[in-house]
Design a protein around this motif. Sequence first.
Motif, PDB file in Angstrom:
ATOM      1  N   PRO A 242     -21.214  51.390  53.143  1.00 50.66           N
ATOM      2  CA  PRO A 242     -21.703  50.124  52.603  1.00 50.66           C
ATOM      3  C   PRO A 242     -20.550  49.279  52.043  1.00 50.66           C
ATOM      4  O   PRO A 242     -19.690  49.801  51.333  1.00 50.66           O
ATOM      5  CB  PRO A 242     -22.659  50.546  51.481  1.00 50.66           C
ATOM      6  CG  PRO A 242     -23.048  51.950  51.817  1.00 50.66           C
ATOM      7  CD  PRO A 242     -21.856  52.557  52.487  1.00 50.66           C
ATOM      8  N   ILE A 243     -20.544  47.998  52.359  1.00 52.35           N
ATOM      9  CA  ILE A 243     -19.466  47.129  51.878  1.00 52.35           C
ATOM     10  C   ILE A 243     -19.494  47.029  50.360  1.00 52.35           C
ATOM     11  O   ILE A 243     -18.452  46.853  49.722  1.00 52.35           O
ATOM     12  CB  ILE A 243     -19.562  45.723  52.515  1.00 52.35           C
ATOM     13  CG1 ILE A 243     -19.474  45.836  54.044  1.00 52.35           C
ATOM     14  CG2 ILE A 243     -18.467  44.804  52.007  1.00 52.35           C
ATOM     15  CD1 ILE A 243     -19.653  44.509  54.763  1.00 52.35           C
ATOM     16  N   TYR A 244     -20.670  47.148  49.746  1.00 50.65           N
ATOM     17  CA  TYR A 244     -20.734  47.040  48.285  1.00 50.65           C
ATOM     18  C   TYR A 244     -20.071  48.236  47.603  1.00 50.65           C
ATOM     19  O   TYR A 244     -19.782  48.179  46.418  1.00 50.65           O
ATOM     20  CB  TYR A 244     -22.175  46.867  47.800  1.00 50.65           C
ATOM     21  CG  TYR A 244     -23.160  47.900  48.289  1.00 50.65           C
ATOM     22  CD1 TYR A 244     -23.196  49.182  47.752  1.00 50.65           C
ATOM     23  CD2 TYR A 244     -24.086  47.589  49.275  1.00 50.65           C
ATOM     24  CE1 TYR A 244     -24.102  50.125  48.190  1.00 50.65           C
ATOM     25  CE2 TYR A 244     -25.008  48.527  49.727  1.00 50.65           C
ATOM     26  CZ  TYR A 244     -25.009  49.789  49.185  1.00 50.65           C
ATOM     27  OH  TYR A 244     -25.917  50.725  49.618  1.00 50.65           O
ATOM     28  N   HIS A 245     -19.848  49.343  48.330  1.00 48.55           N
ATOM     29  CA  HIS A 245     -19.002  50.418  47.825  1.00 48.55           C
ATOM     30  C   HIS A 245     -17.563  50.104  48.207  1.00 48.55           C
ATOM     31  O   HIS A 245     -17.306  49.554  49.280  1.00 48.55           O
ATOM     32  CB  HIS A 245     -19.404  51.766  48.430  1.00 48.55           C
ATOM     33  CG  HIS A 245     -20.634  52.346  47.826  1.00 48.55           C
ATOM     34  ND1 HIS A 245     -21.293  53.428  48.358  1.00 48.55           N
ATOM     35  CD2 HIS A 245     -21.347  52.011  46.718  1.00 48.55           C
ATOM     36  CE1 HIS A 245     -22.341  53.737  47.619  1.00 48.55           C
ATOM     37  NE2 HIS A 245     -22.396  52.883  46.627  1.00 48.55           N
ATOM     38  N   GLN A 246     -16.632  50.473  47.378  1.00 49.26           N
ATOM     39  CA  GLN A 246     -15.243  50.110  47.652  1.00 49.26           C
ATOM     40  C   GLN A 246     -14.700  50.775  48.917  1.00 49.26           C
ATOM     41  O   GLN A 246     -13.792  50.234  49.548  1.00 49.26           O
ATOM     42  CB  GLN A 246     -14.370  50.412  46.440  1.00 49.26           C
ATOM     43  CG  GLN A 246     -14.551  49.428  45.306  1.00 49.26           C
ATOM     44  CD  GLN A 246     -14.382  47.978  45.773  1.00 49.26           C
ATOM     45  OE1 GLN A 246     -13.297  47.561  46.130  1.00 49.26           O
ATOM     46  NE2 GLN A 246     -15.466  47.213  45.763  1.00 49.26           N
ATOM     47  N   THR A 247     -15.257  51.892  49.337  1.00 46.24           N
ATOM     48  CA  THR A 247     -14.838  52.475  50.611  1.00 46.24           C
ATOM     49  C   THR A 247     -15.095  51.490  51.746  1.00 46.24           C
ATOM     50  O   THR A 247     -14.230  51.243  52.590  1.00 46.24           O
ATOM     51  CB  THR A 247     -15.592  53.791  50.885  1.00 46.24           C
ATOM     52  OG1 THR A 247     -15.365  54.698  49.811  1.00 46.24           O
ATOM     53  CG2 THR A 247     -15.117  54.423  52.189  1.00 46.24           C
ATOM     54  N   GLY A 248     -16.293  50.923  51.771  1.00 46.31           N
ATOM     55  CA  GLY A 248     -16.630  49.951  52.809  1.00 46.31           C
ATOM     56  C   GLY A 248     -15.869  48.658  52.662  1.00 46.31           C
ATOM     57  O   GLY A 248     -15.421  48.063  53.663  1.00 46.31           O
TER      58      GLY A 248
END
Length: 551
Positions: A242-248
């Motif tokens: 998910p983009i809202y997680h910093q990984t994404g």
Amino acid sequence: MFDFEGRTLSLERAQAYLDQGVWTNESAVDLLKQSVDKYPDLVHKDETRSLTYRELWNEVETFAASLYELGIRRGDRVAIQLPNVLDYLVAVFGAARIGAVIVCQQIDLGRDAIVRSLEQSGAKIWILSENYRGQSLYEMALEVRESVPALERIVLQGEEAQPKGDTITFASLRDGSKKLPDDVLEANKAQPLDGYLMVFTSGTTGSPKGVVHLHASYIWALRAYAKNFGFQPGDTVLDIAPIYHQTGMLGVQMSIVTGCRIVLVDRFSARQVLQKVEAEKANFLVGAPPHVIHVANAPNLKSADTSSIKLFIYAGAPVPSAVLQRLQADGGFKVAAMFGWTEGLVVVATRPDDTLEIISSTIGSQIPGVEIKLMDEDGNEIAETGVEGEMWARGPNFSAGYFRNKVAAERQYDADGWFHSGDLLRKNANGRYSFVARVDDVINRGGTKIDPKGVEDVIAEHPSVQMIAVVAAPHDTLGQQIAACAVLKEDAPAFTLPELRDFLGERGLAKFQFPDLLHLVPELPMTNTGKIRKVALRDWLANGAEGLPTN
């Protein structure tokens, strides 16, 4: 410099980074424009539409002009709560084009958490998906707005979104060919020390903390990580995190800083991901540990053509070594791990040339330019290898602090700018790190951090509950799951796990915070000072929940 109560980055340190050339005089928008100019026809995709770099830039320009017409100016906050769609990139760079700070919100946040983040950030505009997983969010949005008077406008995103009441559709702000005059753009242009992203994390304390990343620090991090993993212009990056997680977010923005093409996946299916790898000739996958595990167990793993893949990059929690071995043996995937926190992004990572043994047993090496030390319980630095200690870190990748939360900033950072992570690690003789455990009790459910206290506080409202402890229990795929251990009041009726989940949902708790397990127990193990022995509960659950530990 973007200033706020709770800022931990000193102006002197920030200026030194700039003077020394560690940070550059650029904004994230400048990096996008560079890739637009170099690779205008490279195509990005989500699950419903596609955009070239040139078309993305045109939508960014129009969206920025629309936000300006709505009163957004440099330094204002714009909240975004969207799934993995190209509109997310349009919103981020459109807001940043006029110097606004983007407030990243998890798509499945509960109502109370949404209200707190909007209030604390002071967001003027809230952009959210009109429909998520078949459920309309419009009514919830109206309830939230009543609770946040400072929120000026709601923007509904989605192909089926229609204007309702005084809401606006995302498409109406995005479509067209508007462009602000040069003097307006110059007056609102984001500067290196301006706020870029504000990411809310509960961390270990239970209270939301708005982590503020500056343009300069984020750009440094993107370039360092893209270099570490070997991103090249023209590569295809399949982002399933998910983009809202910093990984994404790192996945898509490392792609932009390098000139890669982005393919976004919103509804995850291991079989379909492997099909997309074949169809798009993906070079990198970016995901969370559950994604890695599900792909490794996919029935079409052996038959899929994965020859284009260079790395499957993941972050969030450890992945069992057997899974990594199966992924490489059956699918030809080489896996790369990132380790860090919302506050400092990635501080340790594996490298493309690391062996499977290294990847299976460590989380990698220190990112060049980042400072790391392991500390014992007395605050002394540990010099020996193989000895576990709490990781402290600082560097040009770190955020500027916690927005309007001085108490949290003083608790997490010391006077010299070191971030005290609360994570226990070991360093081996080759300079690589192994994760040991959290110092605190935060539950890491597949990469999503859940603070037990926030869940306990709501369960404690149940009329049958006398005492409650929420702890981590082991899970084969997620790593950890949420276990609620409750003592009932005398003669109070018992309840089931589904009934408990319904109760929590009615009180605004997000679904990702719902317990996976429920144990109704006669008593909880306690210390002599009256504290619940959560370590004993975790051990009990790990051993099959037999023979409840006594006081």
